[in-house]
Design an enzyme around this catalytic site. Sequence first.
Site, PDB file in Angstrom:
ATOM      1  N   GLN A   1      67.097 -38.153   4.671  1.00  0.00           N
ATOM      2  CA  GLN A   1      66.287 -37.415   5.636  1.00  0.00           C
ATOM      3  C   GLN A   1      64.889 -38.006   5.788  1.00  0.00           C
ATOM      4  O   GLN A   1      64.072 -37.495   6.545  1.00  0.00           O
ATOM      5  CB  GLN A   1      66.197 -35.929   5.269  1.00  0.00           C
ATOM      6  CG  GLN A   1      65.426 -35.598   4.010  1.00  0.00           C
ATOM      7  CD  GLN A   1      65.603 -34.145   3.597  1.00  0.00           C
ATOM      8  OE1 GLN A   1      66.715 -33.703   3.282  1.00  0.00           O
ATOM      9  NE2 GLN A   1      64.515 -33.387   3.617  1.00  0.00           N
TER      10      GLN A   1
ATOM     11  N   ARG B   1      54.206 -31.163  -0.086  1.00  0.00           N
ATOM     12  CA  ARG B   1      53.337 -32.239   0.382  1.00  0.00           C
ATOM     13  C   ARG B   1      51.868 -31.844   0.386  1.00  0.00           C
ATOM     14  O   ARG B   1      51.009 -32.710   0.573  1.00  0.00           O
ATOM     15  CB  ARG B   1      53.777 -32.698   1.778  1.00  0.00           C
ATOM     16  CG  ARG B   1      55.075 -33.501   1.790  1.00  0.00           C
ATOM     17  CD  ARG B   1      55.376 -34.056   3.175  1.00  0.00           C
ATOM     18  NE  ARG B   1      56.474 -35.004   3.159  1.00  0.00           N
ATOM     19  CZ  ARG B   1      57.748 -34.706   3.407  1.00  0.00           C
ATOM     20  NH1 ARG B   1      58.067 -33.442   3.685  1.00  0.00           N
ATOM     21  NH2 ARG B   1      58.682 -35.623   3.384  1.00  0.00           N
TER      22      ARG B   1
ATOM     23  N   HIS C   1      58.942 -21.717  -3.003  1.00  0.00           N
ATOM     24  CA  HIS C   1      60.297 -21.849  -3.538  1.00  0.00           C
ATOM     25  C   HIS C   1      60.649 -20.643  -4.408  1.00  0.00           C
ATOM     26  O   HIS C   1      61.770 -20.127  -4.364  1.00  0.00           O
ATOM     27  CB  HIS C   1      60.424 -23.119  -4.389  1.00  0.00           C
ATOM     28  CG  HIS C   1      60.262 -24.392  -3.636  1.00  0.00           C
ATOM     29  ND1 HIS C   1      59.171 -25.214  -3.797  1.00  0.00           N
ATOM     30  CD2 HIS C   1      61.051 -24.999  -2.709  1.00  0.00           C
ATOM     31  CE1 HIS C   1      59.295 -26.271  -3.022  1.00  0.00           C
ATOM     32  NE2 HIS C   1      60.427 -26.169  -2.347  1.00  0.00           N
TER      33      HIS C   1
ATOM     34  N   GLN D   1      65.120 -26.200  10.831  1.00  0.00           N
ATOM     35  CA  GLN D   1      66.095 -26.595   9.819  1.00  0.00           C
ATOM     36  C   GLN D   1      66.996 -25.417   9.456  1.00  0.00           C
ATOM     37  O   GLN D   1      68.223 -25.547   9.389  1.00  0.00           O
ATOM     38  CB  GLN D   1      65.367 -27.093   8.579  1.00  0.00           C
ATOM     39  CG  GLN D   1      66.248 -27.328   7.368  1.00  0.00           C
ATOM     40  CD  GLN D   1      65.456 -27.828   6.182  1.00  0.00           C
ATOM     41  OE1 GLN D   1      65.154 -29.014   6.100  1.00  0.00           O
ATOM     42  NE2 GLN D   1      65.104 -26.941   5.270  1.00  0.00           N
TER      43      GLN D   1
ATOM     44  N   LEU E   1      52.678 -22.905   2.142  1.00  0.00           N
ATOM     45  CA  LEU E   1      52.879 -23.710   0.954  1.00  0.00           C
ATOM     46  C   LEU E   1      53.919 -24.791   1.211  1.00  0.00           C
ATOM     47  O   LEU E   1      54.942 -24.558   1.843  1.00  0.00           O
ATOM     48  CB  LEU E   1      53.318 -22.836  -0.216  1.00  0.00           C
ATOM     49  CG  LEU E   1      52.320 -21.792  -0.714  1.00  0.00           C
ATOM     50  CD1 LEU E   1      52.722 -21.305  -2.103  1.00  0.00           C
ATOM     51  CD2 LEU E   1      50.892 -22.308  -0.735  1.00  0.00           C
TER      52      LEU E   1
ATOM     53  N   GLN F   1      61.190 -19.887   6.204  1.00  0.00           N
ATOM     54  CA  GLN F   1      60.861 -19.876   7.631  1.00  0.00           C
ATOM     55  C   GLN F   1      59.950 -21.030   8.016  1.00  0.00           C
ATOM     56  O   GLN F   1      59.937 -21.452   9.172  1.00  0.00           O
ATOM     57  CB  GLN F   1      60.195 -18.550   8.003  1.00  0.00           C
ATOM     58  CG  GLN F   1      59.842 -18.436   9.487  1.00  0.00           C
ATOM     59  CD  GLN F   1      58.839 -17.346   9.767  1.00  0.00           C
ATOM     60  OE1 GLN F   1      58.940 -16.259   9.208  1.00  0.00           O
ATOM     61  NE2 GLN F   1      57.856 -17.631  10.613  1.00  0.00           N
ATOM     62  N   LYS F   2      59.183 -21.578   7.048  1.00  0.00           N
ATOM     63  CA  LYS F   2      58.304 -22.693   7.393  1.00  0.00           C
ATOM     64  C   LYS F   2      59.076 -23.806   8.086  1.00  0.00           C
ATOM     65  O   LYS F   2      58.577 -24.440   9.014  1.00  0.00           O
ATOM     66  CB  LYS F   2      57.603 -23.235   6.144  1.00  0.00           C
ATOM     67  CG  LYS F   2      56.657 -24.396   6.436  1.00  0.00           C
ATOM     68  CD  LYS F   2      56.001 -24.918   5.182  1.00  0.00           C
ATOM     69  CE  LYS F   2      56.963 -25.695   4.320  1.00  0.00           C
ATOM     70  NZ  LYS F   2      57.339 -27.001   4.939  1.00  0.00           N
ATOM     71  N   ASP F   3      60.301 -24.038   7.642  1.00  0.00           N
ATOM     72  CA  ASP F   3      61.177 -25.033   8.263  1.00  0.00           C
ATOM     73  C   ASP F   3      62.187 -24.299   9.147  1.00  0.00           C
ATOM     74  O   ASP F   3      63.400 -24.390   8.930  1.00  0.00           O
ATOM     75  CB  ASP F   3      61.883 -25.845   7.180  1.00  0.00           C
ATOM     76  CG  ASP F   3      60.900 -26.557   6.263  1.00  0.00           C
ATOM     77  OD1 ASP F   3      60.308 -27.555   6.703  1.00  0.00           O
ATOM     78  OD2 ASP F   3      60.711 -26.098   5.122  1.00  0.00           O
TER      79      ASP F   3
END
Length: 332
Positions: free
Chosen positions: A68, A218, A44, A180, A215, A175-177
């Site tokens: 969500q 969760r 973040h 989305q 990272l 980019q991990k999501d």
Amino acid sequence: MTTLKTAIPVFNSLRSFREWRMRAFTDGKSVGFVPTMGALHDGHMSLVRHSLEQNDLTVVSIFVNPTQFAPHEDLSTYPRTLEADLALMSVISVPSGVDGASIRIPSAVFAPTSKEMYPSGAVQDVSDQKGAFVEIPGYGSKMEGKSRPTFFRGVATVVSKLFNAVQPTNAYFGQKDIQQALIVRRLTRDLLFANPTPENVHIVPTFRAEDGLALSSRNKYLSEAERAIAPVLFKALKEGEQAWQAGEGRDGAVQRAIGLVESTIESAKADGIEMRLDYIEMNDPEEFDVVNWDTKPGDGRPVILSGAIWIGRTRLIDNLLLGDWERQESLS
């Protein structure tokens, strides 16, 4: 505003935040926006840093969006760490000005209540929901949407609300999501958002631990033993990338990656760790369809190699972007 002691103003109501935002409009300031669900980490902070570097002001939202989460998912246990989040944001800064003599820090935190965000109420079961929601037909049921069929409905709705509240010049997603982030770009284009415009929805490369694990908030769910094997998803995707680079196409890449995960599942079982594969797949970044052409490094077509696994009660996702992503909009 919140009563927590922080140098960064924290707004809990839409009305008070809009008063702040109007002053930024009046002053002609650019506003960067980083939407989060809290439980902040260095990933973040990478997004916040990008915003600080590129905008006069930076807003971070913290809101655990109930719509969500499916009824069986982890809404009730999702980490809520507002004080720690504010402490983390209080120490980040970047130099600004021609000579770098001044600094920029986060300008505001928007941490609305659920009632502010969902005046008609918010429940997890779609069949019981009331009020206005944003659907993403044709896109939200693929890739991650196959495993989480109501997820992108909730994401598209809350992001639309947040964009209407913040009206950012630029917005930043990780980019991990990747699905989305690309759906949000499509959302801004299809719904004619002026703040931000599609080209001002920025996708920032995934921030990883030293062992490659992406990272995620969760990750806090992982036990020490589970954390030790968690990088296997990234390693599997890298195996798939090597197969793809060697000309083995979609089938070779996916099977190579799945093979590594499946062998790790067996060894984890011997150590008493429950682990299972959700999916590993290669998709195109426009329609999110499974790649059905003979994709190779030299064909110039960008693809997404992504996957999800369960380790104990923790679901991990990750992806690699392969091919010529210059043909897509810039990732930064």
